[in-house]
Design a protein around this motif. Structure first.
Motif, mmCIF file in Angstrom:
data_model
loop_
_atom_site.group_PDB
_atom_site.id
_atom_site.type_symbol
_atom_site.label_atom_id
_atom_site.label_comp_id
_atom_site.label_asym_id
_atom_site.label_seq_id
_atom_site.Cartn_x
_atom_site.Cartn_y
_atom_site.Cartn_z
ATOM 1 N N SER A 1 0.833 -1.211 0.000
ATOM 2 C CA SER A 1 0.000 0.000 0.000
ATOM 3 C C SER A 1 0.865 1.257 0.000
ATOM 4 O O SER A 1 0.558 2.229 -0.693
ATOM 5 C CB SER A 1 -0.936 0.007 1.204
ATOM 6 N N PHE A 2 1.940 1.253 0.774
ATOM 7 C CA PHE A 2 2.888 2.366 0.805
ATOM 8 C C PHE A 2 3.452 2.625 -0.595
ATOM 9 O O PHE A 2 3.485 3.760 -1.065
ATOM 10 C CB PHE A 2 4.016 2.032 1.799
ATOM 11 N N SER A 3 3.855 1.562 -1.271
ATOM 12 C CA SER A 3 4.419 1.686 -2.618
ATOM 13 C C SER A 3 3.399 2.232 -3.608
ATOM 14 O O SER A 3 3.705 3.123 -4.403
ATOM 15 C CB SER A 3 4.923 0.326 -3.105
ATOM 16 N N ILE A 4 2.176 1.704 -3.554
ATOM 17 C CA ILE A 4 1.124 2.173 -4.464
ATOM 18 C C ILE A 4 0.811 3.642 -4.185
ATOM 19 O O ILE A 4 0.664 4.446 -5.112
ATOM 20 C CB ILE A 4 -0.139 1.303 -4.335
ATOM 21 N N TYR A 5 0.722 3.996 -2.911
ATOM 22 C CA TYR A 5 0.410 5.377 -2.550
ATOM 23 C C TYR A 5 1.500 6.329 -3.040
ATOM 24 O O TYR A 5 1.208 7.357 -3.661
ATOM 25 C CB TYR A 5 0.226 5.492 -1.031
ATOM 26 N N LEU A 6 2.773 5.988 -2.773
ATOM 27 C CA LEU A 6 3.858 6.861 -3.216
ATOM 28 C C LEU A 6 3.924 6.960 -4.733
ATOM 29 O O LEU A 6 4.158 8.043 -5.271
ATOM 30 C CB LEU A 6 5.194 6.388 -2.652
ATOM 31 N N ASN A 7 3.723 5.847 -5.423
ATOM 32 C CA ASN A 7 3.671 5.893 -6.881
ATOM 33 C C ASN A 7 2.553 6.818 -7.340
ATOM 34 O O ASN A 7 2.721 7.593 -8.276
ATOM 35 C CB ASN A 7 3.448 4.495 -7.463
ATOM 36 N N GLY A 8 1.417 6.742 -6.673
ATOM 37 C CA GLY A 8 0.264 7.564 -7.029
ATOM 38 C C GLY A 8 0.502 9.047 -6.839
ATOM 39 O O GLY A 8 -0.073 9.876 -7.545
#
Length: 109
Positions: free
Chosen positions: A30-37
């Motif tokens: 979730s952290f990775s998806i959020y930062l990518n977003g």
């Protein structure tokens, strides 16, 4: 204009990997998806628009990560500072000051 997140750039993936030990595996995803977003060119950047622009949207997972997941903010901050200090272009020096603005607000001046 970036429309969606499929595979993040290698440089971002290697940067995010440095924070893997701070989170549980689901929280790290979730952290990775959020930062990518956060790098998407969105009119309004929030978890709903990020979830809409990812290949496998999981709004509930992002919502849980932001609002309820347990992770150590101090450990994350220590890891960030360690990474900044390990890079010759961002480490502290006697003649300089590093100001980190994490507010996300655009600055002018």
């Amino acid at each position: 204009m970036v429309n969606f997140v499929s595979n993040p750039p290698k440089i971002l993936t290697s940067f995010l990997a440095k924070f893997q030990n701070v989170f549980t595996k689901p929280s790290f995803i979730s952290f990775s998806i959020y930062l990518n977003g956060l790098f998407l060119e969105l009119k309004r950047t929030n978890i709903q628009t990020i979830a809409e622009r990812t290949v496998t949207p999981h709004y509930e997972n992002l919502q849980y990560f932001i609002s309820e997941a347990k992770w150590d903010e101090e450990k994350l901050n220590d890891c960030l500072i360690k990474n900044l200090e390990s890079n010759r272009t961002t480490k502290t020096c006697k003649k300089g000051v590093l100001a980190i603005d994490d507010s996300g607000c655009k600055k002018w001046g």
